[in-house]
Design an enzyme around this catalytic site. Structure first.
Site, mmCIF file in Angstrom:
data_model
loop_
_atom_site.group_PDB
_atom_site.id
_atom_site.type_symbol
_atom_site.label_atom_id
_atom_site.label_comp_id
_atom_site.label_asym_id
_atom_site.label_seq_id
_atom_site.Cartn_x
_atom_site.Cartn_y
_atom_site.Cartn_z
ATOM 1 N N GLN A 25 106.755 27.786 -43.811
ATOM 2 C CA GLN A 25 107.729 26.795 -44.359
ATOM 3 C C GLN A 25 107.235 26.300 -45.850
ATOM 4 O O GLN A 25 108.162 26.019 -46.762
ATOM 5 C CB GLN A 25 108.104 25.598 -43.755
ATOM 6 C CG GLN A 25 107.109 24.718 -43.280
ATOM 7 C CD GLN A 25 106.376 24.934 -41.981
ATOM 8 O OE1 GLN A 25 106.376 26.001 -41.496
ATOM 9 N NE2 GLN A 25 105.982 23.996 -41.241
ATOM 10 N N ASN A 34 96.848 30.778 -42.469
ATOM 11 C CA ASN A 34 96.975 31.247 -41.288
ATOM 12 C C ASN A 34 97.740 32.604 -41.211
ATOM 13 O O ASN A 34 98.279 33.109 -42.229
ATOM 14 C CB ASN A 34 97.207 30.392 -40.169
ATOM 15 C CG ASN A 34 98.281 29.779 -40.119
ATOM 16 O OD1 ASN A 34 99.400 30.329 -40.855
ATOM 17 N ND2 ASN A 34 98.725 28.663 -39.648
ATOM 18 N N GLU A 83 85.170 41.071 -47.379
ATOM 19 C CA GLU A 83 85.378 39.781 -48.233
ATOM 20 C C GLU A 83 84.164 39.395 -48.981
ATOM 21 O O GLU A 83 84.043 38.980 -49.895
ATOM 22 C CB GLU A 83 86.078 38.708 -47.315
ATOM 23 C CG GLU A 83 86.549 37.353 -48.163
ATOM 24 C CD GLU A 83 86.866 36.442 -47.160
ATOM 25 O OE1 GLU A 83 87.550 35.429 -47.678
ATOM 26 O OE2 GLU A 83 86.556 36.444 -46.048
ATOM 27 N N HIS A 84 83.217 39.077 -48.232
ATOM 28 C CA HIS A 84 81.835 38.474 -48.504
ATOM 29 C C HIS A 84 80.771 39.498 -48.270
ATOM 30 O O HIS A 84 80.742 39.795 -47.296
ATOM 31 C CB HIS A 84 81.511 37.239 -48.110
ATOM 32 C CG HIS A 84 82.370 36.130 -48.060
ATOM 33 N ND1 HIS A 84 83.305 35.712 -47.120
ATOM 34 C CD2 HIS A 84 82.712 35.370 -49.085
ATOM 35 C CE1 HIS A 84 84.332 34.944 -47.432
ATOM 36 N NE2 HIS A 84 83.774 34.472 -48.800
ATOM 37 N N ASP A 130 81.172 29.824 -51.825
ATOM 38 C CA ASP A 130 82.229 28.915 -51.209
ATOM 39 C C ASP A 130 82.708 27.674 -52.019
ATOM 40 O O ASP A 130 83.827 27.284 -52.020
ATOM 41 C CB ASP A 130 82.026 28.621 -49.771
ATOM 42 C CG ASP A 130 82.185 29.890 -48.837
ATOM 43 O OD1 ASP A 130 82.909 30.761 -49.326
ATOM 44 O OD2 ASP A 130 81.646 29.796 -47.872
#
Length: 435
Positions: free
Chosen positions: A193, A217, A331-332, A365
């Site tokens: 939403q 998510n 990704e890493h 991070d």
């Protein structure tokens, strides 16, 4: 705890290595079906519909979808001074790195009298999504907002899920970080939403955005896929992943701690070690058993490490290991080898590369200065992480004078006719009528 994949003696192509190191299954297509009613409710709805969705999915009734300025000011005033200082230090480093990403205008004189100028123009308005599920991510506020500000985006909005324990507002640390960065437009809305609100806009609530960025998510990813074209997106972020390429010089305690750090995010997070050393592999397994049991989110971490998406892969050489990690496109990616800097130069596919013992993913991070919004699910073979460039568009400005135009006219007419588009050529020759 973690499965072993023996790649020694094998020479596989990219697809072969990808098959050996599978990822957790994510059925985004099914999620798109589930979110379709949500998208329609937001597209055709009012603030009351957003509040009802918060009740359904977050278990709380926000007093309003727009977070009042008083709540932002209060959150910043009450922020733990140590957290504020850490955010300020990290923000300064992120700004330093991202300031160097600013693109400059390029003016090319193609011929005398014929100039093409490329200018980099920020999008007009962006919606930045900050997740709020299992953890709180003020770092994601920094990573989204600062590049957009450096790109000089004029209108920036942030959305983060309402929290039951905070009276229907997003987490106060999220609000404080927004206030710290000067963001005043914040919405208590999460999931699909939130993406729909940014994608469609809503009268009396929020204006439509041109671009939406930020991790989330599977439903956030599905909403991004469904609305791509209605809005621009950065990527469809999946579960986090770490791959570590290591030889016998790596310390098992370091490697295990780093695998655990990313497994902490989600039960389907991926943790992959690629190593030439069977001894290191054994030591890492022992360290994992010891450290997982001792850390806070041990159940979640254990699920991630024992899933199909996590593994220790044994290889014959660092060269083969590089082939494996380039195929996997994590990704890493950490390089913990004796010649880490040199080996890192052979990496082609990764969201971000962390070189040597003292450059763990946790540093990136939060406070390395690099961005942590990175491509997942193997998308690092074709996509980049979030940057200032994400919020910029390259525009070409073409200006030819009469002589430069007439000199190239015949070439354009010839090419237009070769494509059976004579009107294109006629648009050129028509100008000869009134020279």
């Amino acid at each position: 705890m973690i499965r072993t994949v023996d790649l020694r003696g094998k020479t596989l192509d990219k697809a072969g290595y990808q098959a050996e190191l599978p990822r957790a299954k994510l059925d985004v297509a099914q999620a798109m079906t589930l979110i379709e009613p949500i998208l329609r409710r937001v597209e055709n709805g009012t603030e009351a519909d957003l509040i009802a969705l918060a009740q359904e999915f977050d278990g709380v009734t926000p007093p309003s979808i727009r977070v009042p300025q008083s709540a932002l000011d209060s959150a910043l005033a009450q922020l733990d001074p140590a957290i504020r200082k850490a955010l300020e230090v990290s923000a300064e480093r992120i700004r330093r790195v991202h300031n160097d990403q600013v693109r400059t205008e390029t003016r090319t004189t193609v011929v005398d009298g014929g100039v093409v100028t490329e200018k980099w123009i920020p999008v007009d308005r962006v919606g930045l999504y900050v997740p709020g599920g299992r953890a709180v991510y003020p770092s994601s506020v920094l990573m989204n907002v600062i590049p957009a500000q450096i790109a000089k985006v004029q209108s920036i909005a942030v959305a983060s899920p309402p929290q039951k324990e905070f009276g229907g507002l997003p987490h106060p640390t999220i609000l404080a970080t927004c206030a710290l960065l000067g963001i005043t437009e914040v919405y208590a809305v999460g999931g699909a939403q939130a993406i729909a609100l940014f994608g469609y806009g809503m009268k009396g609530v929020a204006q439509k955005c041109d671009l939406v960025t930020g991790p989330g998510n599977i439903y956030v990813a599905a909403a991004k896929r469904a609305l791509r074209g209605v809005i621009g997106i950065d990527s469809e972020a999946g579960p986090t992943e770490i791959a570590i390429l290591a030889d016998e010089s790596a310390l098992a305690a370091d490697v295990a701690a780093d695998l655990i750090s990313q497994a902490e995010h989600d039960v389907i997070a991926a943790a992959v070690l690629v190593t030439t050393s069977t001894q290191l592999a054994k030591e890492v397994e022992a360290e994992l058993e010891k450290r997982v049991a001792a850390t806070k989110h041990s159940e979640r971490i254990r699920s991630a490490l024992t899933g199909i998406q996590s593994a220790i892969a044994l290889v014959d050489s660092i060269e083969q290991g590089l082939d494996v990690v380039n195929a996997y496109a994590a990704e890493h990616l950490e390089i913990q080898t004796r010649s880490a800097s040199r080996d890192a130069q052979q990496v082609r596919n990764a969201g971000a590369v962390f070189i040597g013992r003292f450059s763990p993913v946790s540093l990136g991070d939060y406070s390395a200065g690099s961005n942590h919004v990175l491509p997942t699910g193997g998308c690092a073979c074709h996509s980049s992480g979030l940057s200032v460039q994400t919020f910029l568009r390259g525009l070409h400005f073409i200006e030819y004078d009469k002589k430069a135009f007439t000199d190239i006219l015949e070439t354009v007419v010839t090419l237009a006719n070769s494509e059976d588009l004579p009107a294109h050529g006629e648009a050129m020759t028509a100008r000869l009528e009134n020279l």
